[in-house]
Design an enzyme around this catalytic site. Structure first.
Site, short mmCIF file in Angstrom:
data_model
loop_
_atom_site.label_atom_id
_atom_site.label_comp_id
_atom_site.label_asym_id
_atom_site.label_seq_id
_atom_site.Cartn_x
_atom_site.Cartn_y
_atom_site.Cartn_z
N GLU A 91 -5.24 -6.83 1.95
CA GLU A 91 -3.99 -7.09 2.51
C GLU A 91 -3.61 -8.78 2.31
OE1 GLU A 91 -6.34 -6.13 5.05
OE2 GLU A 91 -6.12 -4.07 4.31
N GLU A 108 0.94 -1.23 0.04
CA GLU A 108 0.08 0.01 -0.11
C GLU A 108 0.88 1.16 -0.08
OE1 GLU A 108 -3.37 -0.16 2.69
OE2 GLU A 108 -3.38 -2.38 2.36
N HIS A 149 -18.28 -9.02 6.14
CA HIS A 149 -17.03 -8.51 6.38
C HIS A 149 -15.93 -9.38 7.29
CE1 HIS A 149 -13.87 -5.43 7.78
NE2 HIS A 149 -13.47 -5.78 6.76
N GLU A 191 -9.14 4.69 -0.18
CA GLU A 191 -9.16 5.00 1.05
C GLU A 191 -8.17 6.03 1.75
OE1 GLU A 191 -9.21 1.02 2.52
OE2 GLU A 191 -7.21 1.02 3.15
C1 NOJ Z 1 -8.18 -2.21 5.91
C2 NOJ Z 1 -8.92 -2.30 4.83
O1 NOJ Z 1 -8.33 -1.90 3.42
C3 NOJ Z 1 -10.26 -1.33 5.01
O2 NOJ Z 1 -10.95 -1.37 3.66
C4 NOJ Z 1 -11.18 -1.87 6.02
O3 NOJ Z 1 -12.21 -0.92 6.30
C5 NOJ Z 1 -10.03 -1.99 7.09
N1 NOJ Z 1 -9.05 -2.62 7.04
C6 NOJ Z 1 -10.86 -2.53 8.39
O4 NOJ Z 1 -10.96 -3.89 8.27
CA CA Z 2 -5.77 -2.06 3.19
#
Ligand code: NOJ
Ligand code: CA
Length: 712
Positions: A494, A177, A423, A518
């Protein structure tokens, strides 16, 4: 269904026949691509070390580059002679379940070279030459002297022809990232310095020199520059490959991710490694269009794929990033022990968006606007331990928080025709996830979920492993295969960066595995970022980039101040074309879409799977313009993004001749600019046909999106 065209004509066979190179002792073999433009040479040097060279249209792409593997039990790097070789040609057109094209042609010539040394140790290197590049892998056949191999490394080299420009991110065993650096091979040491301070733990234990990651893009210093992508295909049962850079000789060499003991992979023979890939062209749009990595992967292992459904979704998600007081956790109290806390005893913090009422609001919004799914993060017990590096990291994937009324929401979503998306944040406790996996997937099916977003934030448990070591590659394969058993689609965050495995496992819709949207709330993504990702990261497979940001003034994560996302609204629409994925988020909050309903219409309309794609113009890290045809209608869509302000020119020659189309153009307003005027856009409608040429004015950091529908 599947068209198979096998060709093994005498003429073709002669053309690709392995031929002896000049010189009495030389054993060299030559292979050419189907169109004859790529030429590969394979030989052994005086020390018996295997090597290859690669040329494109007469220009060297790779100079003498060594090959080999070495482990605790055996070294397969020198003392070799070539004992045999086999050639073949292959031409097949296959149909992916979803993607950028309804059909993909796999046309290549193959050369397998058998090496043996004085001890009788055997190694075969299999090369496949396509019109758009090279793939090769090591195969260790069953043999008397080697049964197992604790692999310590590969000698694989990519010996570049000069001090070319590279677009790279730093080597890391755990994350990708990062923003890209653009600079000369000789300057990689300097280029990597700016990542100091954003180092993860694994960068500190990295045992190479000037280590960078694949997929990597190189633009050569040749008079007609060549564009070269280096990556790998079909990464299974093996660690990911990083590259060490020799800045003096411009040689990149393989650096495999180790475990804690320094072992790269535990192999049992017979064994084949992943493919090492080199995509090459003098036309950057051909790099974007290349399907070489998918072609090197095995066909789908899932026979009935009817349950795999591309989709768009919104999520209880962005408000945790931008609404600073919001949290995934139900309570601010820490749990005593995972699984043993009575949540009714914990004091709710009142800042938890994954609650019944809020989720209902998202379901209503999705139903109203025809969005297929709603992702809900923070629905389950365990987030109080969040922090990534705490000792007790265990989420419960079958236990909702008390304020998330699952039976009610399950029925409500069903009634509204909306899919809830699961999730699973594991906080990188992969071990614990494996223990819960069957229960977790059964729980999903019992409650009507068909898709899951997984996550591995933090340091991996078991602690000797990295995110991209062999163990984690195996773990993720296990998760994907298990998900397929339950008919579950996966969007993994990840996880090891993608290598085209979506062909083999089409339920693996997307991955993050790069710096996503993000980060607009964590320092920002400069406009060049989404203009380099399709040349690099996306060659392995689709990315869950999370486009669709309409409110560009953002609270900056964790700092309590606001920042300007480096984008215009029109650019966010274009990302649905330039960052294709079968699972696309509309990332912003419903209330922000309600402020711009006319622009939101494009997100509602844009498909997520394509019959055909035409890359019109592109330059790495600068601009990309692409046109795609909807898989399920006669509509075409165009997306254009840019770094600096420019005009994109799109001849509509792809439209059927003599047919009128209506183009709805969503473009930056004339005074738009990502920094000073990001929300200024114009929507206009024009009649066009295959002779028309669209000129789209793109603002600095801007873009344009177009929908083309047949005129009534
Ligand atoms: C990292 C992820 O990339 C993100 O999208 C997610 O909201 C957070 N972790 C929490 O799981
Ligand atoms: Ca991430």
């Amino acid at each position: 269904m599947m068209k198979r065209i096998w060709m093994m004509k005498a003429a073709t066979a002669a053309m690709l026949m392995a031929t002896a190179a000049t010189g009495a002792q030389a054993q060299g073999l030559t292979l050419s691509s189907p169109d004859g433009q790529l030429i590969l040479n394979v030989d052994v040097d005086e020390a018996g070390t295997p090597f290859y060279t690669l040329d494109y249209k007469g220009t060297p792409v790779m100079e003498k580059s060594r090959l080999g593997l070495y482990g605790q039990e055996a070294s397969l790097t020198e003392g070799f002679t070539i004992t045999g070789s086999q050639t073949s040609t292959f031409d097949e057109t296959w149909e992916p379940v979803w993607g950028e094209f309804a059909e993909i042609r796999d046309h290549h010539n193959e050369l397998a070279v058998n090496f043996a040394d004085a001890k009788g140790q055997l190694m075969t290197v299999r090369f496949r030459l396509f019109d758009d590049g090279l793939g090769f892998r090591y195969e260790l056949p069953a043999q008397d002297n080697i049964n197992y191999l604790a692999l310590l490394g590969e000698n694989t080299e990519f010996n570049l022809t000069g001090d070319h420009t590279m677009f790279y991110i730093p080597g890391d065993y755990d994350t990708d990232e990062f923003l890209f650096t653009e600079g000369p091979v000789s300057g990689v040491g300097e280029g990597l310095k700016k990542y100091q301070g954003v180092h993860t733990e694994s960068q500190r234990v990295l045992d190479g020199e000037n280590t960078i990651q694949t997929p990597l893009l190189i633009k050569t210093a040749d008079k007609t520059p060549l564009y070269i992508n280096i990556h790998e295909a079909a990464l299974l049962n093996y660690p990911a490959m990083l590259l060490d850079t020799d800045t003096a000789t411009h040689t990149l060499s393989s650096h495999l991710v180790p475990d804690k003991l320094g072992i790269r992979a535990y192999l049992q023979l017979p064994f084949a490694t992943p493919w090492r890939t080199v995509i090459v062209s003098d036309d950057p749009t051909e790099i974007l269009a290349s399907q070489l990595i998918l072609n090197l992967n095995e066909p789908s292992k899932i026979e009935d794929t009817s349950w795999i459904k591309p989709m768009k979704f919104i999520g209880v998600w962005w408000e945790m990033f931008t609404g600073r007081q919001k949290t995934w956790a139900y309570s601010d109290d820490f749990r005593a022990r995972p699984g043993e806390t009575d949540y009714s005893q914990l004091k709710p913090n009142g800042r938890h968006p994954a609650n019944t009422e809020n989720v209902k609001r998202y379901i209503d919004f999705a139903a109203e606007h025809g969005i297929d799914g709603v992702l809900v993060e923070g629905w389950n017990q365990g987030w109080e331990d969040w922090g990534g590096y705490r000792k007790n990291r265990s989420f419960l994937f079958t236990e909702p928080y008390p304020d998330f009324d699952l039976p009610y929401l399950r029925d409500y979503a069903k009634e509204k025709g909306v899919k809830l998306i699961m999730h699973h944040e594991t906080a990188a406790n992969a071990m614990d996830y494996e223990r819960q996996l069957d229960d977790a997937f059964r729980f999903m099916k019992d409650n009507g979920y068909d898709a899951v977003k997984t996550g591995y934030v933090g340091a991996i448990i078991p602690r000797s492993e990295h995110h991209t070591s062999q163990w984690m590659v195996d773990h993720v394969q296990h998760v994907i295969e298990k998900a397929a058993e339950y008919q579950i689609m996966v969007d993994s965050h990840e996880a090891p960066r993608p290598t085209g495995l979506i062909r083999t496992y089409p339920n693996w819709l997307a991955q993050e595995s790069a710096r996503g949207g993000e980060f607009e709330s964590m320092g920002g993504n400069p406009p060049s970022h989404t203009a380099i990702l399709p040349f690099t990261r996306l060659k392995g497979g689709p990315m869950d980039y999370t486009p669709g940001l309409f409110e560009t003034r953002l609270a900056t994560y964790g700092e309590g101040k606001t920042d300007q996302a480096m984008t215009t609204i029109a650019r966010q629409l274009a990302l649905y074309l330039t960052m294709p994925s079968p699972i696309q988020m509309a990332a912003d909050l419903p209330q922000n879409y309600e402020r711009f309903p006319d622009a939101f219409q494009f997100i509602k309309d844009v498909p997520v799977e394509w019959r055909d794609s035409k890359y019109i113009e592109a330059e790495p890290a600068r601009y990309i313009t692409v046109a795609r045809q909807d898989k399920n209608s006669e509509d075409w869509y165009i997306g254009a993004i840019t770094d600096g302000a420019r005009q994109a020119t799109v001849p509509l020659t792809f439209l059927p001749k003599g047919r009128e189309y209506v183009a709805t153009i969503y473009a930056d307003a004339s005074d738009a600019d990502w920094e000073t005027n990001p929300q200024a856009y114009e929507i206009k409608t024009v009649k066009v046909n295959s002779k028309s040429k669209l000129k789209l004015n793109l603002a600095r950091g801007g873009g344009a999106a177009v929908r083309l529908t047949p005129a009534k």
